[in-house]
Design an enzyme around this catalytic site. Structure first.
Site, PDB file in Angstrom:
ATOM      1  N   GLY A  85       0.942  -1.214  -0.120  1.00  0.00           N
ATOM      2  CA  GLY A  85      -0.049  -0.248  -0.073  1.00  0.00           C
ATOM      3  C   GLY A  85       0.876   1.083   0.023  1.00  0.00           C
ATOM      4  O   GLY A  85       2.018   1.189  -0.335  1.00  0.00           O
ATOM      5  N   CYS A  86       0.468   2.459   0.396  1.00  0.00           N
ATOM      6  CA  CYS A  86       0.740   3.647   0.186  1.00  0.00           C
ATOM      7  C   CYS A  86       2.097   3.970   1.054  1.00  0.00           C
ATOM      8  O   CYS A  86       2.696   5.022   0.781  1.00  0.00           O
ATOM      9  CB  CYS A  86      -0.428   4.754   0.623  1.00  0.00           C
ATOM     10  SG  CYS A  86      -1.607   4.523  -0.790  1.00  0.00           S
ATOM     11  N   PHE A  87       2.371   3.198   2.027  1.00  0.00           N
ATOM     12  CA  PHE A  87       3.547   3.448   2.928  1.00  0.00           C
ATOM     13  C   PHE A  87       4.835   3.040   2.359  1.00  0.00           C
ATOM     14  O   PHE A  87       5.936   3.516   2.581  1.00  0.00           O
ATOM     15  CB  PHE A  87       3.388   3.135   4.316  1.00  0.00           C
ATOM     16  CG  PHE A  87       3.529   1.685   4.571  1.00  0.00           C
ATOM     17  CD1 PHE A  87       4.337   0.843   4.199  1.00  0.00           C
ATOM     18  CD2 PHE A  87       2.027   0.978   4.877  1.00  0.00           C
ATOM     19  CE1 PHE A  87       4.371  -0.383   4.720  1.00  0.00           C
ATOM     20  CE2 PHE A  87       2.078  -0.394   5.202  1.00  0.00           C
ATOM     21  CZ  PHE A  87       3.223  -1.064   4.583  1.00  0.00           C
TER      22      PHE A  87
END
Length: 393
Positions: free
Chosen positions: A163-165
């Site tokens: 995901g986005c991290f």
């Protein structure tokens, strides 16, 4: 007889891991955010949902996004009508596209980074590939190795479904690899396409609709190594890297791979969770350096959405120009998940050079890179900029 300590010392690099090149790429298909609601509700056969469309229009208007790039064209969506429903079984068709296109887009970004690096690709010792778009065995790391013609002995690491991290995660891993393996040159690739998440609107699941207003496609590649040679051009040094789970944030951001593709869920208070935890991460990262003025460092933050950036800015009292590079990438590309922070790094070093500033970090010495994503997970990377040598006039 050689001791283990001597072997270990010989294996380690002398200096810190350093970013030596950055390459970015998007699919050719560009969508304009102002007209996207009309297109989206037409292509998903949802034009009769007028109230929902008005709501989506407001989401797009408030997104601070001007345009995005998407592999999914109108033609592909017409060939795959199940993608356009809210919850239609469609994983096979989505996977068929993702397993081909994710490595292909990643290859383009990698070629751009390798070209800037200027060294033979045979010097690449490690590959770290990251995507939240589909899963396969052997993975996108293997496909990329084949597409680029890298050595069979290259050491690969595949990261799926982070995901986005994860733009912060790949830098953290590359730092450890480069500093613990003398002479290592690590190729990082983050390649994200929305083929797994695109779906029609639902009146009962507005968090899914938020994702449709924010996400875009893109791939970024970075080459990391310690002890640069005279032929290499350092851009940023990776000084420290940490990962933290925000307390009491379970369920803040979730994604689930189902027959219908990747479903995306978020709580309304994600911006609050991020802004309430960011100062602790900053303090832990910068206290050893004696830095406590957050306006004295340059900023690269994953642009999850405008509300997150606004709340972080407000909570820390950041001057508007601190998040200029971050907001620029959000505006020009949307949220490209793990690839975003690498796009922002690229934007910052180019803008710093074009403006005649003294360092790659907007003229400043120290900086921070943040990734935010499922968990809620926060990645914090401390960067040290590199002086920009004036080019020939």
């Amino acid at each position: 007889m050689v001791t283990v300590e001597e072997v270990r010392k010989a294996q380690r690099a002398e200096g810190p891991a350093t970013i030596l090149a950055i390459g970015t790429v998007t699919p050719a298909n560009c969508v304009n955010q102002s007209t996207y609601p009309d297109y989206y509700f037409r292509i998903t056969n949802s034009e009769h949902k007028t109230e929902l469309k008005e709501r989506f229009q407001r989401m797009c208007d408030k997104s601070m996004i001007t345009k995005r790039y998407m592999h999914l064209t109108e033609e592909i969506l017409k060939e795959n009508p199940s993608f356009c429903e809210y919850m239609a079984p469609s994983l096979d068709a989505r996977q068929d596209i993702a397993v081909v296109e994710v490595p292909k887009l990643g290859k383009e970004a990698a070629q751009s980074a390798i070209k800037e690096w200027g060294q033979p690709k045979s010097k690449i010792t490690h590959v770290v590939f990251c995507t939240t778009s589909g899963v396969d065995m052997p993975g996108a790391d293997y496909q990329l190795t084949k597409l680029l013609g890298l050595r069979p002995s290259v050491k690969r690491l595949m990261m799926y479904q982070q995901g986005c991290f994860a733009g912060g995660t790949v830098l953290r891993l590359a730092k450890d690899l480069a500093e613990n393996n003398k002479g290592a040159r690590v190729l990082i690739v983050c390649s994200e396409i929305t083929v797994v998440t695109f779906r029609g609107p639902s009146e009962t699941h507005l968090d899914s609709l938020v994702g449709q207003a924010l996400f875009g496609d893109g791939a970024a590649a970075v080459i990391v190594g310690a002890d640069p040679t005279p032929a290499e051009k350092p851009l940023f040094q990776l000084v420290s890297a940490a990962q933290n789970l925000a307390p009491d944030s379970c369920g803040a951001i979730d994604g689930h791979l189902r027959e219908v593709g990747l479903t995306f869920h978020l709580l309304k208070d994600v911006p609050s969770v991020v802004s309430n935890n960011i100062e602790k991460c900053l303090f832990e990262a910068f206290n050893p350096l004696g830095i406590s003025d957050w306006n004295s460092v340059f900023w690269i933050a994953h642009p999850g959405g405008p509300a997150i950036l606004d709340q972080v800015e407000d909570k820390l009292g950041l001057k508007p120009e601190k998040l200029r590079a971050t907001r620029h990438v959000l505006s020009e590309y949307g949220n490209m998940s793990s690839a975003c922070v690498l796009f922002i790094l690229d934007e910052m070093r180019k803008a710093s050079s074009n403006a005649g500033l003294g360092t790659t970090g907007e003229g400043l010495e120290w900086g921070v890179l943040f990734g935010f994503g499922p968990g809620l997970t926060i990645e914090t990377v401390v960067l040290h900029s590199v002086p920009i040598k004036p080019g020939p006039h």
